[in-house]
Design a protein around this motif. Structure first.
Motif, PDB file in Angstrom:
ATOM      1  N   MET A   1     -10.282  41.911  99.435  1.00  0.00           N
ATOM      2  CA  MET A   1     -10.358  42.857 100.534  1.00  0.00           C
ATOM      3  C   MET A   1      -9.555  44.094 100.170  1.00  0.00           C
ATOM      4  O   MET A   1      -8.633  44.028  99.357  1.00  0.00           O
ATOM      5  CB  MET A   1      -9.805  42.245 101.813  1.00  0.00           C
ATOM      6  N   PHE A   2      -9.921  45.182 100.814  1.00  0.00           N
ATOM      7  CA  PHE A   2      -9.220  46.442 100.597  1.00  0.00           C
ATOM      8  C   PHE A   2      -8.938  47.088 101.949  1.00  0.00           C
ATOM      9  O   PHE A   2      -9.740  46.973 102.880  1.00  0.00           O
ATOM     10  CB  PHE A   2     -10.055  47.385  99.728  1.00  0.00           C
ATOM     11  N   VAL A   3      -7.802  47.761 102.030  1.00  0.00           N
ATOM     12  CA  VAL A   3      -7.382  48.453 103.247  1.00  0.00           C
ATOM     13  C   VAL A   3      -7.333  49.945 102.950  1.00  0.00           C
ATOM     14  O   VAL A   3      -6.801  50.369 101.916  1.00  0.00           O
ATOM     15  CB  VAL A   3      -5.996  47.951 103.704  1.00  0.00           C
ATOM     16  N   LEU A   4      -7.890  50.721 103.853  1.00  0.00           N
ATOM     17  CA  LEU A   4      -7.905  52.175 103.735  1.00  0.00           C
ATOM     18  C   LEU A   4      -7.206  52.744 104.971  1.00  0.00           C
ATOM     19  O   LEU A   4      -7.583  52.434 106.101  1.00  0.00           O
ATOM     20  CB  LEU A   4      -9.348  52.678 103.666  1.00  0.00           C
ATOM     21  N   GLU A   5      -6.174  53.551 104.743  1.00  0.00           N
ATOM     22  CA  GLU A   5      -5.480  54.202 105.853  1.00  0.00           C
ATOM     23  C   GLU A   5      -5.750  55.699 105.787  1.00  0.00           C
ATOM     24  O   GLU A   5      -5.615  56.314 104.724  1.00  0.00           O
ATOM     25  CB  GLU A   5      -3.977  53.955 105.794  1.00  0.00           C
ATOM     26  N   LEU A   6      -6.124  56.258 106.927  1.00  0.00           N
ATOM     27  CA  LEU A   6      -6.437  57.679 107.027  1.00  0.00           C
ATOM     28  C   LEU A   6      -5.448  58.380 107.942  1.00  0.00           C
ATOM     29  O   LEU A   6      -4.902  57.772 108.867  1.00  0.00           O
ATOM     30  CB  LEU A   6      -7.841  57.880 107.598  1.00  0.00           C
ATOM     31  N   SER A   7      -5.267  59.656 107.704  1.00  0.00           N
ATOM     32  CA  SER A   7      -4.504  60.525 108.589  1.00  0.00           C
ATOM     33  C   SER A   7      -5.450  61.628 109.035  1.00  0.00           C
ATOM     34  O   SER A   7      -6.270  62.105 108.248  1.00  0.00           O
ATOM     35  CB  SER A   7      -3.311  61.120 107.828  1.00  0.00           C
ATOM     36  N   PHE A   8      -5.348  62.028 110.299  1.00  0.00           N
ATOM     37  CA  PHE A   8      -6.241  63.036 110.845  1.00  0.00           C
ATOM     38  C   PHE A   8      -5.482  64.310 111.200  1.00  0.00           C
ATOM     39  O   PHE A   8      -4.385  64.269 111.746  1.00  0.00           O
ATOM     40  CB  PHE A   8      -6.923  62.542 112.129  1.00  0.00           C
ATOM     41  N   GLY A   9      -6.125  65.448 110.924  1.00  0.00           N
ATOM     42  CA  GLY A   9      -5.633  66.749 111.349  1.00  0.00           C
ATOM     43  C   GLY A   9      -6.487  67.261 112.495  1.00  0.00           C
ATOM     44  O   GLY A   9      -7.380  66.565 112.991  1.00  0.00           O
ATOM     45  N   ASP A  10      -6.243  68.485 112.899  1.00  0.00           N
ATOM     46  CA  ASP A  10      -6.921  69.064 114.061  1.00  0.00           C
ATOM     47  C   ASP A  10      -8.197  69.836 113.728  1.00  0.00           C
ATOM     48  O   ASP A  10      -8.793  70.443 114.610  1.00  0.00           O
ATOM     49  CB  ASP A  10      -5.967  70.008 114.804  1.00  0.00           C
ATOM     50  N   GLN A  11      -8.625  69.836 112.487  1.00  0.00           N
ATOM     51  CA  GLN A  11      -9.801  70.614 112.105  1.00  0.00           C
ATOM     52  C   GLN A  11     -11.048  70.117 112.845  1.00  0.00           C
ATOM     53  O   GLN A  11     -11.309  68.921 112.897  1.00  0.00           O
ATOM     54  CB  GLN A  11     -10.035  70.521 110.592  1.00  0.00           C
ATOM     55  N   PRO A  12     -11.847  71.035 113.381  1.00  0.00           N
ATOM     56  CA  PRO A  12     -13.051  70.640 114.127  1.00  0.00           C
ATOM     57  C   PRO A  12     -14.104  69.968 113.253  1.00  0.00           C
ATOM     58  O   PRO A  12     -14.944  69.226 113.759  1.00  0.00           O
ATOM     59  CB  PRO A  12     -13.563  71.955 114.717  1.00  0.00           C
ATOM     60  N   ILE A  49     -10.662  47.996 107.130  1.00  0.00           N
ATOM     61  CA  ILE A  49     -10.551  46.842 106.251  1.00  0.00           C
ATOM     62  C   ILE A  49     -11.939  46.511 105.722  1.00  0.00           C
ATOM     63  O   ILE A  49     -12.873  46.306 106.499  1.00  0.00           O
ATOM     64  CB  ILE A  49      -9.942  45.636 106.979  1.00  0.00           C
ATOM     65  N   PHE A  50     -12.055  46.469 104.403  1.00  0.00           N
ATOM     66  CA  PHE A  50     -13.322  46.229 103.725  1.00  0.00           C
ATOM     67  C   PHE A  50     -13.277  44.901 102.980  1.00  0.00           C
ATOM     68  O   PHE A  50     -12.289  44.595 102.314  1.00  0.00           O
ATOM     69  CB  PHE A  50     -13.595  47.341 102.701  1.00  0.00           C
TER      70      PHE A  50
END
Length: 86
Positions: A1-12, A49-50
């Motif tokens: 299994m693999f874990v991917l963590e994302l961070s988000f900004g305010d871009q439309p 989670i993949f």
């Protein structure tokens, strides 16, 4: 299994790209590839989670989804994970 963590900004662009990304995640979930996925409550990022056979398969999934390259979406980490409870 693999874990991917994302961070988000305010871009439309991120919000405009999200519906197609979520449709893709639903298809991957139906195929058994995405185990769980979703944003953090404050929408500062997300965790996915993949269940894939190897790092190459995981890299291909990430490369095939343009959402991960959309302005406002940053990959914070991507790691192999060995859960002991499934």
């Amino acid at each position: 299994m693999f874990v991917l963590e994302l961070s988000f900004g305010d871009q439309p662009d991120r919000l405009a790209a999200r519906p197609a990304h979520r449709e893709r995640l639903q298809a991957l979930h139906r195929a058994g590839t995405v185990v769980m996925a979703g944003p953090f409550p404050d929408d500062s990022g997300a965790l996915l989670i993949f269940d894939v056979p190897d790092a190459e398969a995981f890299a291909a999934i990430v490369a095939e989804d343009p959402y991960y390259r959309t302005p406002g979406v940053t990959i914070v980490s991507q790691r192999e994970w060995s859960p002991i409870i499934r």
